[in-house]
Design a protein around this motif. Structure first.
Motif, short mmCIF file in Angstrom:
data_model
loop_
_atom_site.label_atom_id
_atom_site.label_comp_id
_atom_site.label_asym_id
_atom_site.label_seq_id
_atom_site.Cartn_x
_atom_site.Cartn_y
_atom_site.Cartn_z
N TYR A 63 0.92 -1.17 0.14
CA TYR A 63 0.12 0.03 0.04
C TYR A 63 0.80 1.45 0.04
CZ TYR A 63 -4.24 -2.46 0.26
OH TYR A 63 -5.35 -3.49 0.19
N THR A 64 0.49 2.30 -0.71
CA THR A 64 1.34 3.40 -1.02
C THR A 64 0.66 4.76 -0.87
OG1 THR A 64 0.96 3.28 -3.43
CG2 THR A 64 2.94 2.26 -2.54
N THR A 65 1.15 5.75 -0.78
CA THR A 65 0.46 7.09 -0.63
C THR A 65 -0.28 7.70 -1.95
OG1 THR A 65 2.51 8.18 -1.01
CG2 THR A 65 2.03 8.04 1.14
N MET A 66 0.32 6.97 -3.06
CA MET A 66 -0.34 7.45 -4.30
C MET A 66 -0.49 6.26 -5.18
SD MET A 66 1.69 11.19 -5.22
CE MET A 66 0.54 11.47 -6.57
N LEU A 67 -1.22 6.01 -5.99
CA LEU A 67 -1.39 4.96 -6.96
C LEU A 67 -2.03 5.53 -8.29
CD1 LEU A 67 -1.60 1.86 -7.15
CD2 LEU A 67 -4.03 2.04 -6.48
N LYS A 68 -1.33 5.23 -9.22
CA LYS A 68 -1.97 5.43 -10.71
C LYS A 68 -2.63 4.10 -11.18
CE LYS A 68 1.63 8.63 -12.37
NZ LYS A 68 0.34 9.51 -12.83
N ILE A 69 -3.53 4.55 -11.93
CA ILE A 69 -4.53 3.53 -12.30
C ILE A 69 -5.09 3.79 -13.70
CG2 ILE A 69 -6.52 4.06 -10.98
CD1 ILE A 69 -5.53 0.42 -11.35
N SER A 70 -5.58 3.02 -14.56
CA SER A 70 -6.24 3.14 -15.73
C SER A 70 -7.75 3.02 -15.79
CB SER A 70 -5.41 2.55 -16.94
OG SER A 70 -4.21 2.65 -17.34
N VAL A 71 -8.41 4.02 -16.16
CA VAL A 71 -9.80 3.97 -15.74
C VAL A 71 -10.55 3.97 -17.41
CG1 VAL A 71 -11.88 4.68 -14.88
CG2 VAL A 71 -9.82 4.89 -13.90
N PRO A 72 -11.29 3.01 -17.70
CA PRO A 72 -11.87 2.96 -19.06
C PRO A 72 -12.73 4.06 -19.39
CG PRO A 72 -12.04 0.72 -18.18
CD PRO A 72 -11.83 1.71 -17.01
N THR A 73 -12.97 4.65 -20.51
CA THR A 73 -13.97 5.82 -20.64
C THR A 73 -15.23 5.25 -21.08
OG1 THR A 73 -13.20 5.71 -23.26
CG2 THR A 73 -12.08 7.33 -21.78
N SER A 74 -15.34 3.99 -21.11
CA SER A 74 -16.59 3.21 -21.49
C SER A 74 -17.53 3.42 -20.14
CB SER A 74 -16.66 1.90 -21.70
OG SER A 74 -16.17 1.27 -20.88
#
Length: 413
Positions: A63-74
């Motif tokens: 677990y980290t202070t920041m997390l990058k994640i991809s979110v679908p535009t659908s």
């Protein structure tokens, strides 16, 4: 373009409460132009002295202070996980927010949450203290409220056989506290039951502004602003708590086992649970006479619940230190998976009275209070809990088993 955030699989404000255990966090893009996935960053925005949260793409990763994640535009949802940072609990409702931003630092979504854990009563802020005693007073409602069920649960019929004297002592009282806490949270969702560390002086607890101060006759006195001054049980107003020696606000009784001594009682539950005598029983009887010192009357005193919260914390800390959450591990409880040799209510797979509603022998003849209160944050233990449901309270073995509470000094694994 906006981000919709949902925690604990419920889109209601009643679910925006975290502990040290992971909670699912759902992200969903709204009003997005169809195309490539949008990369967003999860972070926190915390108030001064507020709670702190951490993120992970999986429940059991780092677990980290920041997390990058991809979110679908659908508009398809993405699930990640969030938990409170151990050692940084909230002091107020919504004092930390989950923030979602894009690469240009524009905020796409924000969700205020609370890292809600049980804390040392002696270390509460005045606001936390007041919220707790206000909720307790409302639950009691001058002796006419829902609290009467909790007083009766501890004394009705043969309740003593269900709650004491065997291995079910700790699971039963864990369920008891949980049910009470959920009723308090229905009044004020930011409230948890604080614990009284009875092996240390607690000067901020034993005051007229908090749990009250007994006079020479043992009548507990409260400040004019304290709503506990209207406390009543069994049709009688007031609390009888006669001080036997030095106040636990200034001096801990040396005859009560310390936390260190309690945790050293043994590595098996069968050895550890002798703490039912000392420190538990000693804490009940060494400091005070009056209601708190006797099983049939102890639950009449609101101090009872802070005392038992510490008993449960000691069990939780013992479980955490040596990994005793798994009901399949013999040392985690007195018996294996399907024994029936113990009194009903103490076997691992027995249902717990009074929540099971059973009123035939050897159970008590009444079942005050009805089913276990539910929670918007977790599904366990259900309305009719088992002894075994009380072991994995933080979902260490099975994430769906977590009960939605934690302690400020007990990590989730």
């Amino acid at each position: 373009m906006r981000i919709d955030l949902t925690v604990n699989n419920v889109g209601d404000v009643s679910a925006r409460y975290l502990t040290w255990a992971p909670s699912p966090l759902r992200l969903r893009l709204l009003d997005a132009t169809p195309g490539q996935d949008v990369v967003v960053t999860l972070s926190e925005d915390r108030q001064s002295n507020g709670g702190s949260v951490r993120f992970c793409a999986t429940p059991s990763g780092r677990y980290t202070t920041m997390l990058k994640i991809s979110v679908p535009t659908s508009g398809t949802s993405v699930i990640v996980y969030v938990q409170g940072k151990f050692g940084a609990p909230s002091q107020a409702d919504g004092d930390v927010s989950i923030v979602v931003s894009n690469d240009s630092k524009s905020v796409l979504g924000r969700l205020p949450v609370m890292v809600r854990v049980r804390r040392n009563a002696d270390q509460l802020t005045s606001a936390e203290r007041d919220r707790f005693i206000s909720a307790m007073a409302q639950l009691n409602n001058r002796g006419t409220g829902r609290f009467a069920d909790f007083r009766n649960m501890h004394v009705a019929g043969r309740a003593n056989d269900q709650a004491h004297g065997g291995p079910g002592f700790l699971p039963w009282h864990r369920a008891y506290l949980l049910d009470l806490e959920r009723e308090l949270q229905a009044i004020d969702p930011a409230v948890t039951i604080p614990y009284w560390r009875f092996d240390r002086p607690a000067p901020n607890l034993f005051t007229s502004d908090f749990i009250g101060m007994p006079d020479a006759l043992g009548t507990v006195r409260f400040s004019p602003a304290n709503p506990l001054q209207f406390w009543a049980t069994d049709g009688v107003q007031g609390i009888l708590r006669r001080q036997l020696g030095a106040s636990p606000g200034t001096q801990a009784d040396p005859n009560i086992l310390t936390e260190k001594q309690t945790l050293a009682l043994g590595s098996s539950y069968q050895k550890f649970r002798i703490m039912q005598g000392n420190p538990h029983g000693s804490a009940h009887s060494n400091y005070f006479g009056g209601s708190i010192s006797s099983i049939p009357t102890a639950a009449k005193d609101p101090l009872f619940f802070l005392l038992h919260c510490n008993v449960d914390r000691l069990w939780a800390k013992w479980q955490s230190q040596i990994g005793r959450y798994d009901a399949k591990v013999a040392a985690a409880y007195d018996s294996g998976l399907t024994p029936t040799s113990l009194l009903a209510g103490h076997n691992l797979n027995d249902t717990l009275w009074p929540w099971n509603g059973i009123v035939t022998p050897p159970r008590p003849s009444t079942a005050p209070g009805g089913p276990m209160a539910g929670s918007s944050c977790v599904s366990a233990p259900g309305a009719d809990p088992l002894v075994s449901d009380m072991l994995d309270f933080q979902g260490v073995v099975n994430s769906s088993a977590k009960l939605g509470f934690a302690y400020d000094d007990v990590p989730s694994s």
